[in-house]
Design a protein around this motif. Structure first.
Motif, mmCIF file in Angstrom:
data_model
loop_
_atom_site.group_PDB
_atom_site.id
_atom_site.type_symbol
_atom_site.label_atom_id
_atom_site.label_comp_id
_atom_site.label_asym_id
_atom_site.label_seq_id
_atom_site.Cartn_x
_atom_site.Cartn_y
_atom_site.Cartn_z
ATOM 1 N N ALA A 155 -14.098 -15.156 5.578
ATOM 2 C CA ALA A 155 -12.986 -15.375 6.502
ATOM 3 C C ALA A 155 -11.625 -15.338 5.822
ATOM 4 N N ALA A 156 -11.581 -15.610 4.520
ATOM 5 C CA ALA A 156 -10.286 -15.718 3.838
ATOM 6 C C ALA A 156 -9.671 -14.354 3.587
ATOM 7 N N VAL A 157 -8.343 -14.292 3.597
ATOM 8 C CA VAL A 157 -7.632 -13.076 3.177
ATOM 9 C C VAL A 157 -7.712 -12.964 1.660
ATOM 10 N N ALA A 158 -7.541 -14.085 0.973
ATOM 11 C CA ALA A 158 -7.628 -14.135 -0.490
ATOM 12 C C ALA A 158 -7.686 -15.595 -0.902
ATOM 13 N N TYR A 159 -8.129 -15.841 -2.123
ATOM 14 C CA TYR A 159 -8.059 -17.182 -2.689
ATOM 15 C C TYR A 159 -8.211 -17.078 -4.197
ATOM 16 N N ILE A 160 -7.883 -18.185 -4.878
ATOM 17 C CA ILE A 160 -8.057 -18.244 -6.320
ATOM 18 C C ILE A 160 -8.904 -19.452 -6.666
ATOM 19 N N ASP A 161 -9.873 -19.245 -7.536
ATOM 20 C CA ASP A 161 -10.690 -20.325 -8.069
ATOM 21 C C ASP A 161 -9.981 -20.832 -9.322
ATOM 22 N N LEU A 203 0.012 -9.668 -2.090
ATOM 23 C CA LEU A 203 -1.068 -10.645 -1.924
ATOM 24 C C LEU A 203 -1.544 -11.151 -3.290
ATOM 25 N N LEU A 204 -1.707 -10.237 -4.237
ATOM 26 C CA LEU A 204 -2.133 -10.638 -5.570
ATOM 27 C C LEU A 204 -1.039 -11.443 -6.280
ATOM 28 N N ALA A 205 0.219 -11.081 -6.051
ATOM 29 C CA ALA A 205 1.326 -11.851 -6.637
ATOM 30 C C ALA A 205 1.320 -13.276 -6.080
ATOM 31 N N HIS A 206 1.014 -13.395 -4.799
ATOM 32 C CA HIS A 206 0.933 -14.717 -4.181
ATOM 33 C C HIS A 206 -0.154 -15.558 -4.860
ATOM 34 N N GLU A 207 -1.361 -15.008 -5.022
ATOM 35 C CA GLU A 207 -2.446 -15.759 -5.647
ATOM 36 C C GLU A 207 -2.133 -16.058 -7.106
ATOM 37 N N LEU A 208 -1.460 -15.127 -7.772
ATOM 38 C CA LEU A 208 -1.057 -15.351 -9.154
ATOM 39 C C LEU A 208 -0.089 -16.527 -9.253
#
Length: 544
Positions: free
Chosen positions: A39-45, A70-75
């Protein structure tokens, strides 16, 4: 294994572009795609420092071009907000001082504001963020998300881009928020201001009973803290407390704000502060949290004794087998030495875990008696996993000192009904863990257990930890069994709160059997220190 949705060169290029937003290239593994049904668009462990993204969702919504943003956001979660989950723990403790039940999932909205402000300074990435939010947000956002999206419109000077239907009063509130929030000097003040602005909407949203992550899929892209992320004293940091005071003094929070909780230091001890905090709900988490707290209390009590050098001995733990460490396992179990020796540079991505088991095989030092504890856990005392139970602490102090002096310990935890019994233990850790058991209810001393154990193991030191309720047990208990148990014991000590030897003899209707001794505890706060002195007398360091 199915082929990736995005070719590897595309992901690598998006990752390099994402790193430019933060002006550094972190040493993380490449981002990984999520399965289609996620369900998630993205997440970071944040334990493994691994970024995941939903390539299927981006492709289905034709948002492939937003991958760098999106990757910059998770970063940003990895580098700044929160960077470690200890910051999340501090902010949740801070919110707990303001609100009776702050929904922890909304902490991500706060982090995202800070991250997106930084990422959005790059015009190209800002446009991608706007496209991403427009593409994944529900068509009719709730008042909370309408205000939230309007803040981005105000921040990026793009009126109505993300929230075209927002009323003018919401637009005005969003503009005031953007002007004030990003100008505050500390992250704690920013969080206090965020709580002030969103309190009503957060609690309304929580009361709707719907899943807020479905309405805003980026909401759950950071995990909750683990028990080890919370401070041992269970208190917000000094910076958090200063920010709370400013929020109240400057009128950010009105007297009647939703879920209001006065900042008065209302909770009496760290276990009460931390009980029920996000990430600490399981019994295992409660035991880990409580063990840290009680272990520190035990050391504090024992430091008052003049113990000779080397009196403390290491817990006898035996190494278990090496296993693959996986997401959800305790990071403290990682054996980095073995991981590096066996897997080299792959150790960070695929570490090995090793658990340690207490060696509780029989065996005791010559001349040192064993200790048997009977701990009253009636409802008049707190559950030791949720609050400071001074009788439990006294039992743990006695057990710890006995084990350090070379003895073994076993315990019976009782209240009303079936008591709980341990085997013989010579590990401080194992003894503490067993003594965390709690029954609650009335007081019914287990005379049958005492009698059975005394018959099978004579010559043991036995200590009962209770209060005045023990007197009624003694009046009604089996007299012959109790007498036999005392005679078969090396010594039987009644450590009783507010009960004198005369009170016990009156309840017994005569002098106690030879070998029984009553130690009166004048106040509950004196239980632990008196237990330490009793243990020092029962197990003197020069023995053996």
């Amino acid at each position: 294994m199915s082929a990736p949705v995005f070719p590897r060169p595309v992901v690598e290029a998006a990752w390099r572009r994402a790193c430019t937003a933060w002006r550094e290239t972190p040493s993380l593994s490449p981002p990984q795609e999520l399965p289609r049904d996620h369900a998630a668009v993205a997440y970071i462990d944040l334990e493994r420092r691994q970024v995941f993204f939903n390539a299927h969702l981006l492709k289905d919504k034709q948002l492939q071009s937003t991958l760098p943003a999106l990757l910059a956001h998770e970063l940003g979660h990895h580098l700044e907000y929160p960077h470690t989950l200890r910051l999340s723990a501090d902010l949740l403790l801070m919110a707990n001082e303001l609100f009776t039940r702050f929904p922890p999932v909304f902490l991500n909205l706060f982090y995202d504001l800070l991250i997106n402000e930084s990422v959005g300074r790059d015009p190209a990435l800002r446009g991608q963020l706007q496209a991403l939010y427009a593409g994944v947000t529900a068509s009719a956002p709730s008042p909370l998300f309408q205000l939230y999206l309007s803040i981005y419109d105000a921040l990026w000077a793009s009126p109505g881009a993300l929230s075209p239907d927002a009323p003018q009063e919401v637009v005005d509130k969003a503009e005031l928020f953007a002007q004030t929030f990003f100008a505050l000097s500390s992250i704690h003040e920013q969080f206090a201001y965020f709580c002030a602005a969103f309190a009503q909407h957060v609690f309304e949203e929580a009361g709707r009973g719907s899943d807020p992550q479905r309405a805003h899929p980026l909401l759950g892209d950071v995990a909750l803290p683990s028990p080890d992320d919370y401070p041992a004293d269970g208190a917000p940091s000094p910076g958090a407390l200063r920010a709370l005071r400013r929020a109240l003094d400057d009128g950010w929070l009105p007297e009647d704000y939703p879920g209001r909780q006065p900042v008065t230091g209302r909770l009496q001890d760290p276990l009460s502060r931390l009980a029920g905090m996000p990430g600490t709900e399981t019994r295992e988490a409660s035991e880990r949290r409580a063990e840290r707290f009680y272990a520190a209390k035990i050391e504090q009590v024992l430091s008052q004794l003049s113990l000779p050098p080397g009196d403390r001995v290491r817990d006898p733990f035996l190494p278990g087998p090496l296993e693959d460490w996986d997401v959800g396992d305790d990071p403290a179990d990682i054996d980095w030495t073995s991981s590096l020796s066996r897997r080299g540079e792959l150790a960070a991505a695929a570490p090995l875990r090793r658990t340690w088991e207490a060696d509780d095989e029989p065996g005791e030092a010559p001349g040192i008696p064993r200790l048997e504890l009977y701990l009253d856990t009636s409802g008049s005392m707190a559950d030791p996993l949720r609050g400071l139970n001074l009788m439990t602490l006294a039992a743990q102090v006695l057990a710890t000192l006995a084990i350090r002096r070379g003895s073994q310990v076993r315990a019976c935890v009782y209240s009303y009904g079936s008591p709980l019994r341990s085997g013989w233990l010579r590990s401080e850790h194992a003894a503490r863990r067993f003594l965390f058991h709690y029954i609650g209810g009335g007081t019914q001393f287990p005379f049958e257990v005492l009698h059975d154990w005394a018959r099978s193991d004579p010559g043991v030191v036995r200590v009962v930890i209770s209060d005045a309720d023990f007197l009624s047990n003694l009046r009604q208990g089996p007299r012959k069994q109790f007498e036999e148990s005392v005679l078969r014991s090396r010594q039987l000590v009644l450590l009783l709160l507010g009960v004198s030897p005369r009170d016990v003899e009156k309840a017994w209707k005569g002098r106690l059997p030879r070998g029984a001794r009553v130690v009166q505890v004048d106040g509950v706060d004196a239980f632990a220190s008196l237990a330490a002195r009793l243990g020092d007398a029962l197990f003197p360091p020069e023995v053996g």
